[in-house]
Scaffold this motif. Sequence first.
Motif, mmCIF file in Angstrom:
data_model
loop_
_atom_site.group_PDB
_atom_site.id
_atom_site.type_symbol
_atom_site.label_atom_id
_atom_site.label_comp_id
_atom_site.label_asym_id
_atom_site.label_seq_id
_atom_site.Cartn_x
_atom_site.Cartn_y
_atom_site.Cartn_z
ATOM 1 N N LEU A 139 0.819 -1.213 0.000
ATOM 2 C CA LEU A 139 0.000 0.000 0.000
ATOM 3 C C LEU A 139 0.855 1.266 0.000
ATOM 4 C CD1 LEU A 139 -2.903 -0.929 2.427
ATOM 5 C CD2 LEU A 139 -3.024 -0.542 -0.037
ATOM 6 N N ILE A 140 1.938 1.254 0.737
ATOM 7 C CA ILE A 140 2.835 2.425 0.759
ATOM 8 C C ILE A 140 3.459 2.636 -0.612
ATOM 9 C CG2 ILE A 140 5.021 3.289 1.698
ATOM 10 C CD1 ILE A 140 4.178 1.967 4.374
ATOM 11 N N VAL A 141 3.904 1.548 -1.249
ATOM 12 C CA VAL A 141 4.498 1.663 -2.588
ATOM 13 C C VAL A 141 3.466 2.183 -3.581
ATOM 14 C CG1 VAL A 141 5.420 0.296 -4.506
ATOM 15 C CG2 VAL A 141 6.287 -0.061 -2.200
ATOM 16 N N LEU A 142 2.245 1.647 -3.536
ATOM 17 C CA LEU A 142 1.194 2.115 -4.441
ATOM 18 C C LEU A 142 0.855 3.578 -4.201
ATOM 19 C CD1 LEU A 142 -1.249 -0.906 -4.620
ATOM 20 C CD2 LEU A 142 0.075 0.091 -6.479
ATOM 21 N N TYR A 143 0.825 3.994 -2.958
ATOM 22 C CA TYR A 143 0.506 5.380 -2.648
ATOM 23 C C TYR A 143 1.519 6.322 -3.294
ATOM 24 C CZ TYR A 143 0.161 9.735 -0.064
ATOM 25 O OH TYR A 143 0.064 11.056 0.260
ATOM 26 N N PHE A 144 2.789 6.028 -3.138
ATOM 27 C CA PHE A 144 3.801 6.927 -3.688
ATOM 28 C C PHE A 144 3.903 6.828 -5.202
ATOM 29 C CE2 PHE A 144 5.320 6.955 0.717
ATOM 30 C CZ PHE A 144 5.415 8.331 0.896
ATOM 31 N N LYS A 145 3.524 5.695 -5.785
ATOM 32 C CA LYS A 145 3.557 5.579 -7.239
ATOM 33 C C LYS A 145 2.364 6.281 -7.894
ATOM 34 C CE LYS A 145 5.838 1.571 -8.953
ATOM 35 N NZ LYS A 145 6.283 1.979 -10.148
ATOM 36 N N LEU A 146 1.226 6.248 -7.242
ATOM 37 C CA LEU A 146 0.009 6.743 -7.877
ATOM 38 C C LEU A 146 -0.414 8.143 -7.447
ATOM 39 C CD1 LEU A 146 -2.130 3.482 -7.759
ATOM 40 C CD2 LEU A 146 -0.802 4.389 -9.668
ATOM 41 N N ARG A 147 0.262 8.724 -6.478
ATOM 42 C CA ARG A 147 -0.167 10.052 -6.047
ATOM 43 C C ARG A 147 0.084 11.059 -7.159
ATOM 44 N NH1 ARG A 147 4.250 12.233 -1.686
ATOM 45 N NH2 ARG A 147 6.005 12.207 -3.118
ATOM 46 N N LYS B 186 1.259 14.083 -9.224
ATOM 47 C CA LYS B 186 2.482 14.854 -9.240
ATOM 48 C C LYS B 186 2.110 16.274 -9.672
ATOM 49 C CE LYS B 186 5.575 11.081 -10.001
ATOM 50 N NZ LYS B 186 5.031 10.191 -9.126
ATOM 51 N N LYS B 187 2.126 17.166 -8.712
ATOM 52 C CA LYS B 187 1.772 18.548 -9.008
ATOM 53 C C LYS B 187 2.953 19.253 -9.643
ATOM 54 C CE LYS B 187 -1.498 18.884 -5.252
ATOM 55 N NZ LYS B 187 -1.875 19.571 -4.039
ATOM 56 N N THR B 188 2.697 19.853 -10.789
ATOM 57 C CA THR B 188 3.755 20.629 -11.443
ATOM 58 C C THR B 188 3.609 22.081 -11.007
ATOM 59 O OG1 THR B 188 2.362 20.953 -13.376
ATOM 60 C CG2 THR B 188 3.883 19.092 -13.413
ATOM 61 N N PRO B 189 4.706 22.738 -10.710
ATOM 62 C CA PRO B 189 4.604 24.139 -10.301
ATOM 63 C C PRO B 189 4.118 25.012 -11.454
ATOM 64 C CG PRO B 189 6.894 23.494 -10.545
ATOM 65 C CD PRO B 189 6.061 22.265 -10.732
ATOM 66 N N ALA B 190 3.380 26.040 -11.117
ATOM 67 C CA ALA B 190 2.853 26.959 -12.131
ATOM 68 C C ALA B 190 4.020 27.697 -12.779
ATOM 69 C CB ALA B 190 1.894 27.952 -11.487
#
Length: 91
Positions: free
Chosen positions: A73-81, A83-87
């Motif tokens: 679950l931890i691996v999936l969380y970090f893979k699927l969260r 990714k916000k790109t800065p403006a």
Amino acid sequence: MDLDHASPLCGAGMESDCLLVRAHREAFALIEIMAGPEADAQFHFTGIKKYFNSYTLTGRMNCVLATYGSIALIVLYFKLRSKKTPAVKAT
């Protein structure tokens, strides 16, 4: 250990070998008794210890499955969260 019930494989002068074979058989029988499902009946746990303990095979299996599941679950969380790109800033 009885020497009265000698195995047909035991010949003359091989009593020590027969004793060794019988000792191994008894040791393996003892291991089967200790590690089998019969061992679970002697422990009476309540609460969460009933499902997660280090004494029974089922308890150990549940601990392993919970550990592997939480790592997955931890691996999936970090893979699927996301990714916000800065403006992009105007210069």
